[in-house]
Design a protein around this motif. Structure first.
Motif, PDB file in Angstrom:
ATOM      1  N   ARG A  44       0.918  -1.244   0.052  1.00 43.26           N
ATOM      2  CA  ARG A  44      -0.132   0.156   0.086  1.00 43.26           C
ATOM      3  C   ARG A  44       0.804   1.507   0.143  1.00 43.26           C
ATOM      4  N   SER A  45       2.224   1.007  -0.471  1.00 39.89           N
ATOM      5  CA  SER A  45       3.089   2.241  -0.252  1.00 39.89           C
ATOM      6  C   SER A  45       2.846   3.223  -1.511  1.00 39.89           C
ATOM      7  N   ASN A  46       2.864   4.573  -1.032  1.00 34.65           N
ATOM      8  CA  ASN A  46       2.589   5.864  -2.117  1.00 34.65           C
ATOM      9  C   ASN A  46       3.819   6.124  -2.963  1.00 34.65           C
ATOM     10  N   ASP A  47       3.949   5.184  -3.894  1.00 36.32           N
ATOM     11  CA  ASP A  47       5.163   5.199  -4.665  1.00 36.32           C
ATOM     12  C   ASP A  47       4.810   6.191  -5.675  1.00 36.32           C
ATOM     13  N   SER A  48       6.135   6.675  -6.468  1.00 41.06           N
ATOM     14  CA  SER A  48       5.828   7.744  -7.308  1.00 41.06           C
ATOM     15  C   SER A  48       6.695   7.597  -8.617  1.00 41.06           C
ATOM     16  N   LEU A  49       6.486   8.011  -9.632  1.00 39.40           N
ATOM     17  CA  LEU A  49       7.120   7.886 -10.643  1.00 39.40           C
ATOM     18  C   LEU A  49       7.279   9.389 -11.486  1.00 39.40           C
ATOM     19  N   ARG A  50       8.526   9.801 -11.880  1.00 43.08           N
ATOM     20  CA  ARG A  50       8.729  11.325 -12.502  1.00 43.08           C
ATOM     21  C   ARG A  50       9.331  11.098 -13.850  1.00 43.08           C
ATOM     22  N   SER A  51       8.822  11.402 -14.868  1.00 40.54           N
ATOM     23  CA  SER A  51       9.411  11.452 -16.106  1.00 40.54           C
ATOM     24  C   SER A  51       9.925  13.026 -16.349  1.00 40.54           C
ATOM     25  N   GLN A  52      11.386  12.970 -16.623  1.00 38.15           N
ATOM     26  CA  GLN A  52      12.148  14.035 -16.407  1.00 38.15           C
ATOM     27  C   GLN A  52      13.144  14.479 -17.751  1.00 38.15           C
ATOM     28  N   TYR A  53      13.127  15.592 -18.240  1.00 40.87           N
ATOM     29  CA  TYR A  53      13.488  16.407 -19.287  1.00 40.87           C
ATOM     30  C   TYR A  53      14.778  17.192 -18.911  1.00 40.87           C
ATOM     31  N   TYR A  54      16.031  17.047 -19.190  1.00 39.79           N
ATOM     32  CA  TYR A  54      17.148  17.774 -18.913  1.00 39.79           C
ATOM     33  C   TYR A  54      17.403  18.643 -20.259  1.00 39.79           C
ATOM     34  N   PRO A  55      17.537  19.721 -20.386  1.00 35.94           N
ATOM     35  CA  PRO A  55      17.876  20.479 -21.392  1.00 35.94           C
ATOM     36  C   PRO A  55      19.747  20.223 -21.582  1.00 35.94           C
ATOM     37  N   GLY A  56      19.916  20.452 -22.863  1.00 37.77           N
ATOM     38  CA  GLY A  56      21.430  20.540 -22.978  1.00 37.77           C
ATOM     39  C   GLY A  56      21.873  21.735 -22.259  1.00 37.77           C
ATOM     40  N   VAL A  57      23.319  21.724 -21.806  1.00 36.74           N
ATOM     41  CA  VAL A  57      23.777  22.769 -21.283  1.00 36.74           C
ATOM     42  C   VAL A  57      23.660  24.077 -22.223  1.00 36.74           C
ATOM     43  N   GLN A  58      23.581  25.298 -21.458  1.00 36.41           N
ATOM     44  CA  GLN A  58      23.132  26.325 -22.342  1.00 36.41           C
ATOM     45  C   GLN A  58      24.063  27.533 -21.846  1.00 36.41           C
ATOM     46  N   ARG A  59      24.379  28.503 -22.533  1.00 35.57           N
ATOM     47  CA  ARG A  59      25.251  29.489 -22.125  1.00 35.57           C
ATOM     48  C   ARG A  59      24.822  30.511 -21.276  1.00 35.57           C
ATOM     49  N   GLU A  60      23.543  30.656 -21.388  1.00 37.46           N
ATOM     50  CA  GLU A  60      22.782  31.417 -20.120  1.00 37.46           C
ATOM     51  C   GLU A  60      22.385  30.917 -18.956  1.00 37.46           C
ATOM     52  N   PHE A  61      22.697  29.631 -18.924  1.00 40.10           N
ATOM     53  CA  PHE A  61      22.444  29.262 -17.572  1.00 40.10           C
ATOM     54  C   PHE A  61      23.658  29.272 -16.514  1.00 40.10           C
ATOM     55  N   ALA A  62      23.199  29.342 -15.093  1.00 37.65           N
ATOM     56  CA  ALA A  62      24.012  29.889 -14.270  1.00 37.65           C
ATOM     57  C   ALA A  62      25.242  28.590 -14.043  1.00 37.65           C
ATOM     58  N   ASN A  63      24.885  27.430 -14.223  1.00 44.30           N
ATOM     59  CA  ASN A  63      25.830  26.252 -14.026  1.00 44.30           C
ATOM     60  C   ASN A  63      25.238  25.090 -14.840  1.00 44.30           C
ATOM     61  N   ASP A  64      25.885  24.043 -14.392  1.00 43.78           N
ATOM     62  CA  ASP A  64      25.437  22.835 -15.437  1.00 43.78           C
ATOM     63  C   ASP A  64      24.771  21.797 -14.467  1.00 43.78           C
ATOM     64  N   GLN A  65      24.059  22.264 -13.477  1.00 41.83           N
ATOM     65  CA  GLN A  65      23.298  21.508 -12.519  1.00 41.83           C
ATOM     66  C   GLN A  65      21.799  21.033 -13.074  1.00 41.83           C
TER      67      GLN A  65
END
Length: 318
Positions: free
Chosen positions: A174-195
């Motif tokens: 009866r556990s409250n499991d979860s699923l997350r579909s995720q999209y990471y953009p490619g690293v971009q010049r305007e980003f503050a970091n690559d995190q």
């Protein structure tokens, strides 16, 4: 792919195979906390449909996605923090899950579902068109497949842990499991970091992740960040979470990991296997024979709420 142990579940069907595979999984849990699973029997179309329809969603206009903001089912008045709906870039911070405040947010988009997706009559934040209906069906199928795989992996672990075969089944049904579909953009010049996602450990029993490209890294015991990638979308990267670490008296390792942005976009789908709210988390007898338990027994509901309150910035109730 980095040299993670690769577990072929097909081998568990051979004579003596269950014990061999169970020992391989247990050893990986002890030494690195991560391993790769293939040969699980899940149809490749389950993955391809979930990835294609998720990508279709992430390519929608921002206004359409933002009209379906992520909520948790605590809005229903219960203690289920399972997420549902869309999270935009920089709207979440994985560091917060480990209690580290004031850290950078994550460059990742997410679309999330929990156990309620299994009920077709449940009103959930999906796009109200044919593509949204198809996405819901694909994520439901993927969720169901992950539930079955998690059940099989934990059943195998009972062999190595010298526990009753149904030990995890009766504490996670009866556990409250979860699923997350995720999209990471490619690293971009305007980003503050690559995190893409900050350093964290999971609060889970186990986590099942698939991906379509590099970016995932784990930190080994020497403190070195190691790249993790798999050759196929239907190979699962499995890791132990804080819940299993506590249950095992820290014999099993909940390993810090993160995602770095690379030179192209990346998708992943991650399934979090939890425990029933009333399950008592108490060190397995196998791991208390030679040293005392490091933790007092705790109900999973209490364990989970402490972590979720930190993640969502809510104060713990007295």
């Amino acid at each position: 792919m980095t040299a993670l142990p690769v577990i072929n579940l097909e081998q568990a069907t051979a004579d003596g195979g269950e014990e061999k595979v169970a020992d391989e999984i247990s050893r990986a849990c002890t030494e690195v906390g991560f391993f790769v699973v293939r040969g699980h029997g899940i149809d490749r179309r389950v993955f391809d449909d979930a990835y294609a329809l998720s990508l279709d969603f992430f390519r929608r206009p921002a206004a359409e996605k933002n009209a379906l903001p992520m909520r948790t089912s605590t809005a229903r008045g219960d203690n289920d923090y399972s997420p549902y709906g869309y999270s935009a870039l920089l709207s979440e911070n994985a560091y917060a899950y480990t209690g580290r405040q004031g850290m950078p947010a994550d460059y990742v988009e997410k679309f999330s579902v929990g156990r309620l997706v299994l009920d077709d009559a449940e009103e959930l934040p999906f796009p109200a068109d044919e593509r949204g209906t198809a996405l819901r069906a694909a994520l439901k199928t993927y969720f169901t497949a992950c539930e079955s795989l998690a059940a099989r992996l934990t059943e195998l672990l009972t062999i190595a842990l010298e526990l009753p075969r149904d030990f995890f089944a009766t504490r996670t049904d009866r556990s409250n499991d979860s699923l997350r579909s995720q999209y990471y953009p490619g690293v971009q010049r305007e980003f503050a970091n690559d995190q893409g996602m900050g350093e964290h450990t999971d609060g889970t029993l186990i986590t099942l992740l698939t991906e379509d490209g590099p970016g995932l890294q784990l930190r080994d015991r020497a403190g070195t960040w190691i790249d993790v990638d798999v050759p196929e979308r239907d190979w699962f990267v499995v890791n132990i979470g804080d819940l299993m670490a506590r249950w095992s008296n820290d014999e099993y390792v909940s390993t810090p990991h993160r995602v770095r942005l690379v030179d192209r976009p990346r998708q992943s789908i991650v399934f979090f296997k939890l425990a029933n709210d009333d399950a008592v988390i108490e060190a397995f007898p196998k791991f208390t024979r030679e040293r005392p338990a490091a933790y007092e027994p705790i109900r999973y509901e209490t364990f989970s709420l402490r972590k979720m309150n930190a993640l969502f910035g809510r104060e713990e109730q007295a």
